[in-house]
Design a protein around this motif. Sequence first.
Motif, mmCIF file in Angstrom:
data_model
loop_
_atom_site.group_PDB
_atom_site.id
_atom_site.type_symbol
_atom_site.label_atom_id
_atom_site.label_comp_id
_atom_site.label_asym_id
_atom_site.label_seq_id
_atom_site.Cartn_x
_atom_site.Cartn_y
_atom_site.Cartn_z
ATOM 1 N N ARG A 191 44.465 26.548 37.287
ATOM 2 C CA ARG A 191 43.386 26.670 38.272
ATOM 3 C C ARG A 191 42.857 25.312 38.741
ATOM 4 O O ARG A 191 42.125 25.230 39.713
ATOM 5 C CB ARG A 191 42.247 27.531 37.707
ATOM 6 C CG ARG A 191 42.589 29.000 37.759
ATOM 7 C CD ARG A 191 41.552 29.847 37.081
ATOM 8 N NE ARG A 191 42.107 31.189 36.838
ATOM 9 C CZ ARG A 191 41.452 32.150 36.218
ATOM 10 N NH1 ARG A 191 40.231 31.935 35.783
ATOM 11 N NH2 ARG A 191 42.018 33.319 36.040
ATOM 12 N N ILE B 29 46.179 47.706 38.163
ATOM 13 C CA ILE B 29 46.641 46.813 37.099
ATOM 14 C C ILE B 29 46.960 47.612 35.851
ATOM 15 O O ILE B 29 47.960 47.388 35.176
ATOM 16 C CB ILE B 29 45.558 45.769 36.753
ATOM 17 C CG1 ILE B 29 45.162 45.002 38.009
ATOM 18 C CG2 ILE B 29 46.044 44.833 35.667
ATOM 19 C CD1 ILE B 29 43.922 44.157 37.811
ATOM 20 N N ASP C 160 51.957 34.167 39.344
ATOM 21 C CA ASP C 160 50.964 33.157 39.660
ATOM 22 C C ASP C 160 50.354 32.663 38.341
ATOM 23 O O ASP C 160 49.733 33.433 37.609
ATOM 24 C CB ASP C 160 49.896 33.792 40.552
ATOM 25 C CG ASP C 160 48.834 32.794 40.958
ATOM 26 O OD1 ASP C 160 48.760 31.704 40.349
ATOM 27 O OD2 ASP C 160 48.071 33.113 41.886
ATOM 28 N N LYS D 134 37.718 36.102 36.224
ATOM 29 C CA LYS D 134 37.996 35.413 37.478
ATOM 30 C C LYS D 134 39.453 35.536 37.894
ATOM 31 O O LYS D 134 39.890 34.875 38.825
ATOM 32 C CB LYS D 134 37.620 33.925 37.342
ATOM 33 C CG LYS D 134 36.134 33.659 37.548
ATOM 34 C CD LYS D 134 35.777 33.733 39.034
ATOM 35 C CE LYS D 134 34.352 33.345 39.339
ATOM 36 N NZ LYS D 134 34.114 31.937 39.427
ATOM 37 N N ASP D 135 40.193 36.351 37.187
ATOM 38 C CA ASP D 135 41.614 36.483 37.521
ATOM 39 C C ASP D 135 41.750 37.028 38.929
ATOM 40 O O ASP D 135 41.081 37.976 39.319
ATOM 41 C CB ASP D 135 42.294 37.423 36.537
ATOM 42 C CG ASP D 135 43.796 37.229 36.510
ATOM 43 O OD1 ASP D 135 44.275 36.664 35.526
ATOM 44 O OD2 ASP D 135 44.465 37.614 37.485
ATOM 45 N N LYS D 136 42.704 36.455 39.667
ATOM 46 C CA LYS D 136 42.796 36.872 41.076
ATOM 47 C C LYS D 136 43.117 38.358 41.215
ATOM 48 O O LYS D 136 42.724 38.984 42.176
ATOM 49 C CB LYS D 136 43.827 36.020 41.822
ATOM 50 C CG LYS D 136 45.244 36.314 41.403
ATOM 51 C CD LYS D 136 46.257 35.891 42.449
ATOM 52 C CE LYS D 136 47.600 36.466 42.067
ATOM 53 N NZ LYS D 136 48.719 35.964 42.791
ATOM 54 N N MET D 137 43.815 38.905 40.220
ATOM 55 C CA MET D 137 44.174 40.311 40.371
ATOM 56 C C MET D 137 42.987 41.235 40.155
ATOM 57 O O MET D 137 43.024 42.393 40.536
ATOM 58 C CB MET D 137 45.331 40.668 39.444
ATOM 59 C CG MET D 137 46.494 39.785 39.789
ATOM 60 S SD MET D 137 48.144 40.306 39.428
ATOM 61 C CE MET D 137 48.221 42.035 39.471
ATOM 62 N N ILE D 138 41.947 40.709 39.535
ATOM 63 C CA ILE D 138 40.718 41.491 39.436
ATOM 64 C C ILE D 138 39.720 40.996 40.492
ATOM 65 O O ILE D 138 39.293 41.740 41.366
ATOM 66 C CB ILE D 138 40.086 41.359 38.030
ATOM 67 C CG1 ILE D 138 41.013 41.969 36.981
ATOM 68 C CG2 ILE D 138 38.734 42.049 37.999
ATOM 69 C CD1 ILE D 138 40.497 41.837 35.559
ATOM 70 N N ALA E 175 47.847 31.068 37.789
ATOM 71 C CA ALA E 175 46.388 31.111 37.711
ATOM 72 C C ALA E 175 45.919 32.507 37.325
ATOM 73 O O ALA E 175 44.742 32.725 37.078
ATOM 74 C CB ALA E 175 45.782 30.697 39.047
ATOM 75 N N SER E 176 46.844 33.445 37.279
ATOM 76 C CA SER E 176 46.462 34.816 36.964
ATOM 77 C C SER E 176 47.067 35.266 35.639
ATOM 78 O O SER E 176 48.279 35.380 35.488
ATOM 79 C CB SER E 176 46.926 35.754 38.081
ATOM 80 O OG SER E 176 46.813 37.091 37.645
ATOM 81 N N ILE E 177 46.187 35.523 34.681
ATOM 82 C CA ILE E 177 46.660 35.981 33.373
ATOM 83 C C ILE E 177 47.455 37.264 33.532
ATOM 84 O O ILE E 177 48.523 37.445 32.954
ATOM 85 C CB ILE E 177 45.462 36.288 32.443
ATOM 86 C CG1 ILE E 177 44.578 35.066 32.301
ATOM 87 C CG2 ILE E 177 45.940 36.778 31.101
ATOM 88 C CD1 ILE E 177 43.340 35.348 31.487
ATOM 89 N N ILE E 178 46.900 38.134 34.347
ATOM 90 C CA ILE E 178 47.506 39.455 34.483
ATOM 91 C C ILE E 178 48.912 39.339 35.063
ATOM 92 O O ILE E 178 49.847 39.980 34.601
ATOM 93 C CB ILE E 178 46.626 40.342 35.379
ATOM 94 C CG1 ILE E 178 45.252 40.497 34.720
ATOM 95 C CG2 ILE E 178 47.257 41.702 35.615
ATOM 96 C CD1 ILE E 178 44.204 41.093 35.609
ATOM 97 N N ASP E 179 49.020 38.499 36.076
ATOM 98 C CA ASP E 179 50.324 38.283 36.681
ATOM 99 C C ASP E 179 51.327 37.785 35.638
ATOM 100 O O ASP E 179 52.461 38.251 35.563
ATOM 101 C CB ASP E 179 50.164 37.235 37.799
ATOM 102 C CG ASP E 179 50.900 37.656 39.058
ATOM 103 O OD1 ASP E 179 51.261 38.847 39.138
ATOM 104 O OD2 ASP E 179 51.110 36.806 39.936
ATOM 105 N N LEU F 82 39.662 36.171 32.260
ATOM 106 C CA LEU F 82 40.136 37.339 33.015
ATOM 107 C C LEU F 82 39.180 37.743 34.137
ATOM 108 O O LEU F 82 39.599 38.225 35.182
ATOM 109 C CB LEU F 82 40.319 38.531 32.077
ATOM 110 C CG LEU F 82 41.675 38.713 31.427
ATOM 111 C CD1 LEU F 82 41.622 39.894 30.453
ATOM 112 C CD2 LEU F 82 42.762 38.969 32.465
#
Lengths: 93, 602
Positions: free
Chosen positions: A33, B120, A49, B90-94, A51-55, B88
């Motif tokens: 980030r 998700i 990405d 601030k995660d872009k997917m959320i 910057a995205s944990i989920i990704d 999490l």
Amino acid sequence: MSSSPEKFSKNAVIVNELGLHARSAAKIAEIARTAKSKIWVIRDGEKADAASIIDMLALACSKGTRVTISADYSEDIEILNRIKALIQNGFGE
Amino acid sequence: MPEKESRQIILKGIGGSPGICIGKAYLLDKEGVDVIKKYFIPGEDLKSEKNRFKSAVKKAKDELHGIIEGIPDDLRETANILETHAVLLKDKMIYGKTIEIIEKEKINAEWALKKAVSDIRDMFKSMSDPYFRERAADIVHVSELITKNLVGADYSGVRDIDKRVILVADDLSPAETSQIQLERVMGFVTDRGGITSHTGIIARTLEIPAVMGVDLATSLIKNDDLMAIDGLTGEVVVNPTEETLVRFVKHKIAYEARRAVMTRGIHLPTRTLDDCYIQIMGNIELPEEVVSVKNYGGDGIGLYRTEFQYLSRAGFPTEYELFDKYRDVVEVMAPKPVTIRTLDINGDKALTYHSTAQEQNPALGLRGIRYCLKRTDVFKTQLRAILRAAAYGKVRILFPMISDCGEIREARRLLNEVADSLEKEGAGFRRDIEVGIMIEVPSAVIMADIMAKEVDFFSIGTNDLIQYSLAIDRGNRHVAHLYEPLHPAILRMIKTVSDAAKNSGIKVFMCGEMAGVPLYMPVLLGLGITELSMNPSSIPGVKYVITCLNHADTEAFAKTALGQSTAEDVKTLLHDTYEDIFSGSAEIPIPAFHGENNGEDN
């Protein structure tokens, strides 16, 4: 899309037991980030990405997985080095 | 789509806790938050709606950091999890996705967040690795934090239920169930979960009817819908018609009457009419289930499955973690016996980071004792924990998937080795515990007379024994109907095992699902089984039937049964011979095959 990623990429192997899990991904995201450009984690051609944990979690990288980290711009080469070091140190676990 | 008018809808789930109730639905949203409303935001207000979301995230983040600072160093692990949650947020997917949805769809922040999160979650749930699948829970938790801050003072959860209701939820976490004022809950219906889910256990312990695994329950059922549920058959009827209600009320009365008969004397030892004592034990998976075994008058734990602690986690459990859980169960049951079955899965596969190596045919693969003898480090840790827990009550140890005498010797050798090292360390433990094996592989049946000389008891695991002997995968719907416990081949195998045990003077138990079906009691008793272990809720039914039987008669009956050609013949014989016992209860379904276990069961 920006310039070809091969120029600014590093390879690393996940060495920690737990793999690229939520906490380790969080550590990568924190670094990513601060980058000027987009940082990607790539596994078998699948891009996430950084910057995205989920990704990143969606890549489901377990121990022993080879990943490529790449940046869209050369200014972020230092960021790539930091992430690579982090992965190689097993996220300090 | 037009709203469904109060048309009767019949849903089917898994009976999680027996009982029948009729009442109004109380819908809990996924996270235990009351159903979130959706509304549109006029274009000019979109900016402030986005800001409202941003400040809710900021507040959630501040809250988390506040909590993290207050965590003492020795709870570092918890702090780590919360720090991950903070990132999490601030995660872009959320974060990014929610803002995007507010913008694009012009809807309120709560709904936009819910939408983002459910996408998700679906993604995580579809992943094959259990560790990653579990991460969905983190996402839900994070979104709940934001939602709380968005909804503000109106936030209400399970704590605020103020009338007698049937709770309808996606699933309930242990934290949520602990907050519910259970005296207000008449029944449970959940989208997910199964027999061994937390909600199921709680419901059975409190004897509240529950139906689990009802797909779409939370989307089809609305708040205040009238519904009738049957926790035995798994039937859920929304907006029942007059006839349905009458049927349910009738069943309810019959069920309660029968229950009253069965539970009378439930805590007395189970004896046949001619005074043969039969031990009735409970199968458990989680320590909490001990409560139901005790409530139903079980004589001990005949099967304590230990796989749970190895599943969905990021490493093998430590000796202390295992010991701690085992001791809980052993202490609560003492002086009654607790039969601990050693790990009966492929532990490497259960653990997240090894999940890539899929076996072609796991039922015939590296599992149970085979895995343990290969990973002796994992096995010894468990053996140590078991021997240490044995100091707190009566423990019996049970080795699964034995197919060869060598395996018994090797397992016993390791057990001795572990006992020696515990002795050297001066740890508190007990060495002289009974050692038994599961008889669930056909080769063990054939070798039973030899194996009987090496162990203190046999426990017949019918689920696997039937699958292996009849070559039927119960998970395969093309052949599942051929799964037949009364197959004469199975009865003959039980007879072989029972005779071998008798000749060597060791005990023979049964802990498969077959042991929990009242109808099978005449034949099982007749074949010489003296201890039966089953799901706790099956105990009353089985106890009741046994008290109606004459042991000497069942022996004669079993002889005839062994001479039959097909399972159908045995069934007919059963019904004809014991018509008086079983037809009397024909109105009421015979207590559950608490089936649908995922095959990894005995």
